[in-house]
Motif scaffolding. Sequence first.
Motif, PDB file in Angstrom:
ATOM      1  N   ARG A   1      17.887  18.654   1.732  1.00 15.34           N
ATOM      2  CA  ARG A   1      17.799  18.284   3.142  1.00 15.34           C
ATOM      3  C   ARG A   1      17.143  19.402   3.947  1.00 15.34           C
ATOM      4  NH1 ARG A   1      17.319  14.880   7.461  1.00 15.34           N
ATOM      5  NH2 ARG A   1      18.490  15.642   9.263  1.00 15.34           N
TER       6      ARG A   1
ATOM      7  N   GLU B   1      13.484  19.417   3.249  1.00 16.69           N
ATOM      8  CA  GLU B   1      12.850  18.278   3.925  1.00 16.69           C
ATOM      9  C   GLU B   1      12.574  18.608   5.392  1.00 16.69           C
ATOM     10  OE1 GLU B   1      13.964  13.688   5.277  1.00 16.69           O
ATOM     11  OE2 GLU B   1      15.002  14.606   3.573  1.00 16.69           O
ATOM     12  N   ILE B   2      13.531  19.258   6.043  1.00 15.23           N
ATOM     13  CA  ILE B   2      13.345  19.675   7.441  1.00 15.23           C
ATOM     14  C   ILE B   2      12.216  20.701   7.531  1.00 15.23           C
ATOM     15  CG2 ILE B   2      14.442  20.882   9.382  1.00 15.23           C
ATOM     16  CD1 ILE B   2      17.129  19.685   8.348  1.00 15.23           C
TER      17      ILE B   2
ATOM     18  N   VAL C   1      13.929  23.932  15.150  1.00 17.61           N
ATOM     19  CA  VAL C   1      14.459  23.184  14.008  1.00 17.61           C
ATOM     20  C   VAL C   1      15.165  21.916  14.479  1.00 17.61           C
ATOM     21  CG1 VAL C   1      16.094  23.261  12.081  1.00 17.61           C
ATOM     22  CG2 VAL C   1      14.659  25.253  12.574  1.00 17.61           C
TER      23      VAL C   1
ATOM     24  N   THR D   1      12.683  19.242  15.099  1.00 20.92           N
ATOM     25  CA  THR D   1      12.214  18.628  13.852  1.00 20.92           C
ATOM     26  C   THR D   1      13.247  17.652  13.310  1.00 20.92           C
ATOM     27  OG1 THR D   1      10.893  20.590  13.294  1.00 20.92           O
ATOM     28  CG2 THR D   1      11.451  19.101  11.493  1.00 20.92           C
ATOM     29  N   ILE D   2      14.517  18.036  13.357  1.00 25.06           N
ATOM     30  CA  ILE D   2      15.581  17.138  12.887  1.00 25.06           C
ATOM     31  C   ILE D   2      15.586  15.855  13.715  1.00 25.06           C
ATOM     32  CG2 ILE D   2      18.080  16.882  12.624  1.00 25.06           C
ATOM     33  CD1 ILE D   2      18.183  19.937  12.140  1.00 25.06           C
TER      34      ILE D   2
ATOM     35  N   LEU E   1      12.756  13.668  12.546  1.00 24.45           N
ATOM     36  CA  LEU E   1      13.111  12.968  11.310  1.00 24.45           C
ATOM     37  C   LEU E   1      14.023  11.780  11.578  1.00 24.45           C
ATOM     38  CD1 LEU E   1      13.683  15.976   8.875  1.00 24.45           C
ATOM     39  CD2 LEU E   1      12.034  14.126   8.535  1.00 24.45           C
TER      40      LEU E   1
ATOM     41  N   HIS F   1      21.940  17.092  16.125  1.00 25.26           N
ATOM     42  CA  HIS F   1      20.715  17.780  15.697  1.00 25.26           C
ATOM     43  C   HIS F   1      20.850  19.283  15.913  1.00 25.26           C
ATOM     44  CE1 HIS F   1      18.762  13.731  17.015  1.00 25.26           C
ATOM     45  NE2 HIS F   1      19.282  13.643  15.797  1.00 25.26           N
TER      46      HIS F   1
ATOM     47  N   GLU G   1      23.287  20.826  13.300  1.00 25.23           N
ATOM     48  CA  GLU G   1      22.691  21.035  11.980  1.00 25.23           C
ATOM     49  C   GLU G   1      21.735  22.215  11.999  1.00 25.23           C
ATOM     50  OE1 GLU G   1      20.404  18.569   8.414  1.00 25.23           O
ATOM     51  OE2 GLU G   1      20.765  17.603  10.350  1.00 25.23           O
ATOM     52  N   ALA G   2      20.989  22.364  13.081  1.00 23.48           N
ATOM     53  CA  ALA G   2      20.048  23.486  13.192  1.00 23.48           C
ATOM     54  C   ALA G   2      20.792  24.821  13.215  1.00 23.48           C
ATOM     55  CB  ALA G   2      19.188  23.332  14.440  1.00 23.48           C
TER      56      ALA G   2
ATOM     57  N   TYR H   1      21.728  26.322   9.898  1.00 24.02           N
ATOM     58  CA  TYR H   1      20.690  26.966   9.098  1.00 24.02           C
ATOM     59  C   TYR H   1      20.319  28.354   9.624  1.00 24.02           C
ATOM     60  CZ  TYR H   1      20.026  22.274   7.191  1.00 24.02           C
ATOM     61  OH  TYR H   1      20.227  21.057   6.592  1.00 24.02           O
TER      62      TYR H   1
END
Length: 512
Positions: free
Chosen positions: A205, A208-209, A478, A481-482, A485, A495, A498-499, A502
Amino acid sequence: MLIKTYGSAVYGVDAITITIEINIGPGNKYFMVGLPDNAVKESLFRVESAIRIAGYHMPRQKILVNLAPADIRKEGSAYDLPIAIGILAASGQLDATLLEQYVVMGELSLDGGLQSIKGALPIAIQARKEGFKGLILPAANANEAAIVNDMQVYGMANLLEVINFFSGKEKPQPVFVDTRKEFFKQINNYEQDFADVKGQENIKRALEIAAAGGHNVILIGPPGAGKTMLAKRLPTILPPLNLNEALESTKIYSVAGRLLSNNALMTERPFRSPHHTISDVALVGGGMNPQPGEISLAHNGVLFLDELPEFKRTVLEVMRQPLEDRKVSISRAKFSVEYPASFMLVASMNPCPCGFYNHPEKDCVCAPGVVQKYLSKISGPLLDRIDLHVEVTPVNFSELSSSRLAEKSDLIRERVIKARAVQDARFAELEEIHANAQMSANMVRNICQIGEQGRSLIKQAMEKLGLSARAYDRILKVARTIADLADSEDIEIEHLAEAIHYRSLDRESWSG
């Protein structure tokens, strides 16, 4: 008698037409002027042997060769063929009528055979631009040069074939390459696939991001967790090269002499993985005879640095500017060249010297402070240019032995292409920006708008997780981008969350 033939010199990824003037007169010496290097000066011996093998004679008079423009240094052995043809024409052994219509390049063997040259593609592009009818070069480079339309390209095996061509004894057919057919024939022809990877769904995942937004990524985990295997499969989910990108990459590999003779055009995104003992010049390019470095060979593709802390610090630091500018300028006292360097950086590293810090089962045996010291080998400014920090954990036995099929790269790539299409529309008016990762700080403020809840979430993350201030823009990029997607116009709370996940290396508590 004065005769002119035409060759070409490659600087950076472009070519400059060189006029080879040959004058034969009274005397018995051989002179070459116009800033030739040793390889060019030694051409006399190769030329003389090749001319004799072809059944002609070398004039025993004064031969003056001038390589114009005289203020540009001429390098390499590719001038052998135009010099040989010029000498034969100047001595009256060859009709010079057609010489002005063709660019001629090639290295001669002692038996008259033609050896491959570097930079055939940019030479062909420049020849067409300047209105030459055709290009004559070694057969090994013919397919590479023939992808340039509206240009007659003749691949020759030896000097005698070239002589017969100009004298009218033979009229070979020009090499033809259907550029679009060649491009689409092998596109996305990868051997690896994400379907081969068991487990590691969270890492897939993250990659992919990274592919969807063009983000740089670093994978941190113990030995054998699959970092290298995952990184090698990243090109399989990147959007296919378009024709312009394929031509750009092919030019770079042509100049570097790394293009395979059976490949007229590069159709796969490059994946470069230099060893950690690489030097500064080998990474960024340059040298006595300027050549593209690994970062330029990775243009439009992926540069993978395995075991990042093992690279010399000076080597890593020279990447900082190319990562921002997406090009590298090599400046020396006598020349200055520029190579493109728009690549995705993927790095991997162990979390500590022993490799088992934060391991779920094995204990780290490193002394206190060693983990922080190991991580500090990577400078803050370089780490600042890496958007995603991903922790890779070992795959357990149940996942390894599972018969369940993983998602194929083709399916992941479809989602990536869809997200890139959204970004293409967003940055349609900007020539230099093509993906979210390339946004400037001002663009981030305008494009990555978040609500009050989002600002509150980032504030809590920075305070509670100990995130650094530099992580703020990276998180927003990021998150954008999420959202792309997810086909969402707005950046939602999930979103952002999740960013934030990372940004492992920005956490003050990560390394103890």
